[in-house]
Design an enzyme around this catalytic site. Structure first.
Site, PDB file in Angstrom:
ATOM      1  N   ASP A   1       0.833  -1.204   0.000  1.00 26.76           N
ATOM      2  CA  ASP A   1       0.000   0.000   0.000  1.00 26.76           C
ATOM      3  C   ASP A   1       0.870   1.256   0.000  1.00 26.76           C
ATOM      4  O   ASP A   1       2.048   1.217   0.363  1.00 26.76           O
ATOM      5  CB  ASP A   1      -0.886  -0.039   1.266  1.00 26.76           C
TER       6      ASP A   1
ATOM      7  N   ASP B   1     -10.834   2.326  -2.318  1.00 26.38           N
ATOM      8  CA  ASP B   1     -11.263   2.167  -0.928  1.00 26.38           C
ATOM      9  C   ASP B   1     -12.779   2.234  -0.820  1.00 26.38           C
ATOM     10  O   ASP B   1     -13.345   2.022   0.249  1.00 26.38           O
ATOM     11  CB  ASP B   1     -10.615   3.243  -0.045  1.00 26.38           C
TER      12      ASP B   1
HETATM   13  C1  GLA Z   1      -5.534   2.097   2.540  1.00 28.66           C
HETATM   14  C2  GLA Z   1      -6.022   0.866   1.801  1.00 28.66           C
HETATM   15  C3  GLA Z   1      -7.046   0.153   2.652  1.00 28.66           C
HETATM   16  C4  GLA Z   1      -6.435  -0.216   3.975  1.00 28.66           C
HETATM   17  C5  GLA Z   1      -5.898   1.027   4.657  1.00 28.66           C
HETATM   18  C6  GLA Z   1      -5.109   0.670   5.910  1.00 28.66           C
HETATM   19  O1  GLA Z   1      -6.506   3.057   2.640  1.00 28.66           O
HETATM   20  O2  GLA Z   1      -6.533   1.194   0.557  1.00 28.66           O
HETATM   21  O3  GLA Z   1      -7.524  -0.982   1.983  1.00 28.66           O
HETATM   22  O4  GLA Z   1      -5.423  -1.157   3.771  1.00 28.66           O
HETATM   23  O5  GLA Z   1      -5.028   1.743   3.808  1.00 28.66           O
HETATM   24  O6  GLA Z   1      -4.605   1.770   6.539  1.00 28.66           O
END
Ligand code: GLA
Length: 746
Positions: free
Chosen positions: A478, A548
């Site tokens: 990420d 997200d």
């Molecule tokens: C990002 C990702 C989410 C999750 C959060 C964790 O927003 O896209 O899926 O993993 O980080 O902090």
């Protein structure tokens, strides 16, 4: 032979397209043609040349020619400052301060197979599947050289482009702009299809006429970004899904990019794709070279769908690598929306246990397992398990989870660093920030300077240890902010303009190393959802978390947009809880499944809290996904109706041999006295007969539908293609159907 050379004419033939260049009397490399397949004859003869005021003429070789001007001729890769006033592919400053590059043709080479690019992702192919053409251009005065690379995958209608810039002169040259691709059209009335968005709402489609002036999209955010995607199409005005002339361009780059189009004074069009020039300045010392990122290019005279299909195939088969390219991806459960930061080892084990019972295959432990990370203000950089929170070591936790009969995966964000972390306290100089200035925070975090070799090496070792200790077979990589305050302590003052590109090269180096040391691990990319959803990342991570935003209805348009340039196999999709955490919307479980099956398919909710009935349905969903996964992951994808028009979105997965297809239908809302929706089915055999059946998800779904098609009847492939069938109507808001079509042999 895909590459044909006839004296000064270079022609590239793919199955359905032709590309041509020509060296003219001034040794300028002109672009002659790209479009529908044609013969190898000289297309530059069709240029219209005239004496145009204020468009200057190069110093004459023989007779002065007022009709010859770089300002109005289609060129293959333009220089700067010598009479072409349009947007330019390359801009450089020489040691005497002059800003001029005048390219002359200097030679060519042909190689078997597809070239690779050192340090950058690129399309790959077997030796017999591809050919490479290399054309050398030279600035006679400075010794600056450009090697234009063309990778030709004839059968797939793909031409890839990149450029290697080399300084053969004695003095430094400062590159100020260096595009990977230029394409000039002598004719054409185009529209630009591009994709814009924001966090939680990526990949919105935009189609606009190309007007006089310059239109551009790009990113100066350090990542390819949620805001604009480095994939565009150029279409003729009347082009639709299955008709009309269309071009597709996918820049394989995960950093700052710029895609510009200019319609000039005589209605000619120029397109440029490459690294964004705003934060870019690269000093090329004598004998040094710089490779630019690759652009994948395709053309079809048969509409947008074909361009998408070509892009899907090339990315799925010739960009994505590793064992997961050909294998069904594990059906995963991720704990993020189930717990956020609030979990213990036991909570995770319980989710994994319940998930394993239902047939899920991989448990992913998301953010919050390391350092002092109880929220998103701290801990990034400290990739040491929080044993107090987990109640055991990472090794023990993963073993407990694996012993439930489910694989173990883990979330990391190696490029992030919190000020409140041991890593920052030990190495404040590793964070990206400008000395003596307060940096801009985002999600209360800074960025680790991946342009530094010591940081890259540290992260390779640290993440390798995490993978080894946890026996993880999946990593979610990420990155949760954009980059600013761009500066590296390792670069001299005059080299700070190299930071953004060096950062991306550093990221690619780390990913290359980790993916080759751990070939069995499935890496999923993520940038706060789709912040780095690009073909460059797909070279390392064959799937990327799409957004997200997990709302099934919102995902309709996000995934619709992404489908124009990227294969379904790359789209990370999960079924999440209702009311949805981003929108509050309540959608049926079957609709969420239908949406998640337009991607890698997984879950992101607390499975332990579901009712027995819901758990049964999940078991059923898993069986359905397994039944159809090869159609979904490897089949041909067609958009049938758009989420932006009408009352329902329809898409199709078709077996490339036309033996079967799966149609998915998601209603936006139920309507009184509604108008029937007709789905034309693509990719079937005209002469074959097919039977349609409704895929049932749960017992509540009616056997017979009040309206719509009578299942069980046998219809010909030609009728399904030409007339289509009426999809079942909705009896409730957000209802989804899947219709399976199978060839019926007599
Ligand atoms: C990002 C990702 C989410 C999750 C959060 C964790 O927003 O896209 O899926 O993993 O980080 O902090």
């Amino acid at each position: 032979m895909a590459i044909i050379i006839n004296k000064d004419i270079f022609t590239i033939q793919t199955k359905n397209s032709t590309y041509q260049m020509k060296v003219d009397k001034y040794d300028v490399l002109l672009h002659a043609y790209y479009g529908e397949k044609t013969d190898n004859s000289d297309k530059s003869l069709l240029y219209y040349q005239a004496d145009r005021g204020f468009s200057g003429n190069p110093y004459p070789i023989g007779k002065y020619d007022r009709a010859y001007s770089l300002d109005s001729l289609p060129q293959e890769y333009s220089g700067f400052g010598t009479g072409d006033y349009r947007i330019t592919a390359l801009r450089a400053q020489n040691m005497d301060g002059s800003q001029v590059v005048a390219w002359k043709y200097a030679g060519y080479g042909i190689e078997k197979g597809k070239y690779a690019i050192p340090g950058l992702p690129a399309v790959y192919a077997e030796k017999e599947e591809a050919q490479t053409l290399i054309i050398q251009l030279k600035d006679i005065d400075t010794g600056l050289e450009a090697f234009l690379y063309y990778g030709v995958l004839e059968e797939l209608d793909i031409i890839t482009r990149t450029v290697k810039i080399t300084n053969q002169g004695k003095s430094d040259v400062i590159l100020q702009k260096a595009a990977s691709l230029q394409l000039d059209w002598e004719y054409g009335d185009f529209e630009l299809l591009s994709f814009y968005g924001r966090h939680n709402m990526e990949m919105n489609i935009q189609r606009q006429a190309i007007h006089h002036g310059i239109q551009s999209i790009g990113s100066v955010r350090g990542i390819s970004s949620h805001q604009y995607n480095p994939f565009v199409m150029l279409c003729e005005k009347d082009a639709k899904e299955t008709m009309g002339s269309c071009y597709g361009f996918s820049l394989m780059y995960s950093g700052e990019f710029l895609i510009e189009v200019e319609k000039d004074q005589i209605d000619r069009t120029r397109l440029l794709c490459g690294i964004h020039s705003d934060n870019f300045q690269w000093i090329l010392q004598s004998k040094e070279s710089l490779w630019l990122p690759e652009v994948i290019m395709t053309y079809s005279q048969n509409g947008i769908a074909n361009v998408s299909k070509n892009m899907h195939t090339i990315i799925r088969e010739h960009v994505c690598r590793g064992i997961w390219k050909k294998k069904r991806r594990p059906i995963l459960i991720n704990n993020w929306e189930a717990t956020y930061f609030k979990f213990t080892g036991d909570v995770l084990i319980n989710i994994a246990k319940e998930a394993a019972k239902l047939g899920l295959e991989l448990f992913v432990m998301d953010d919050g397992w390391f350092g002092k990370r109880e929220d998103d203000n701290t801990g990034l950089g400290d990739w040491i398990p929080n044993e107090k929170k987990l109640g055991c070591t990472l090794k023990e936790l993963s073993q407990k989870i694996i012993s439930q009969g489910i694989a173990f995966g883990i979330w990391i964000e190696p490029e992030g660093i919190s000020e409140d972390s041991d890593l920052y306290r030990a190495h404040p100089e590793w964070a990206v920030k400008i000395p003596n200035r307060k940096p801009c925070l985002s999600r209360n975090q800074l960025v680790l300077d991946f342009s530094r070799k010591d940081v890259q090496d540290y992260m390779i070792e640290t993440i390798s240890n995490v993978i080894k200790e946890s026996s993880a077979t999946y990593i979610k990589w990420d990155f949760n902010r954009a980059i600013c305050d761009k500066f590296s302590n390792c670069l001299a003052a005059d080299k700070q303009g190299e930071f953004s590109h060096r950062y991306v090269l550093g990221l690619y180096r780390v990913l290359e190393k980790l993916t080759s040391v751990f070939p069995e691990v499935l890496f999923e990319g993520c940038g706060g959802g789709g912040g780095r959803f690009d073909a460059g990342m797909m070279y390392y991570t064959p799937q990327i978390w799409g957004s997200d935003n997990t709302d099934a209805i919102e995902r309709l348009s996000i995934q619709y947009g992404a489908s124009f340039g990227y294969p379904i196999s790359a789209m990370g999709t999960h079924i999440s809880a209702v009311p949805n955490h981003q929108t509050g919307r309540i959608t049926p479980l079957s609709t969420r499944a239908c949406m998640a099956m337009a991607g890698t398919f997984g879950y992101e909710l607390d499975i332990a809290t579901l009712t027995a009935e819901q758990k049964q349905e999940i078991k059923k969903q898993i069986a359905i996904f397994k039944k159809y996964y090869s159609l979904i992951q490897f089949g041909d994808y067609y958009r049938i109706s758009s989420p932006l028009e009408g009352n329902c979105t329809v898409w199709e997965f078709a077996d490339p041999e036309g033996k079967e297809a799966l149609i998915s239908v998601v209603y936006h809302h139920v309507q009184a006295n509604s108008i029937p929706v007709r789905a034309k089915v693509y990719g079937l055999k005209d002469n074959a007969m097919y039977q349609l059946s409704l895929q049932k998800y749960n017992e509540k779904q009616p056997e017979k539908l009040p309206y719509g098609f009578h299942f069980g009847e046998v219809i010909s492939g030609i009728a399904l293609r030409q007339i289509g069938f009426v999809v079942p109507n909705a009896v409730d808001d957000f209802q989804a159907w899947q219709i399976y079509i199978k060839e019926k042999r007599p």
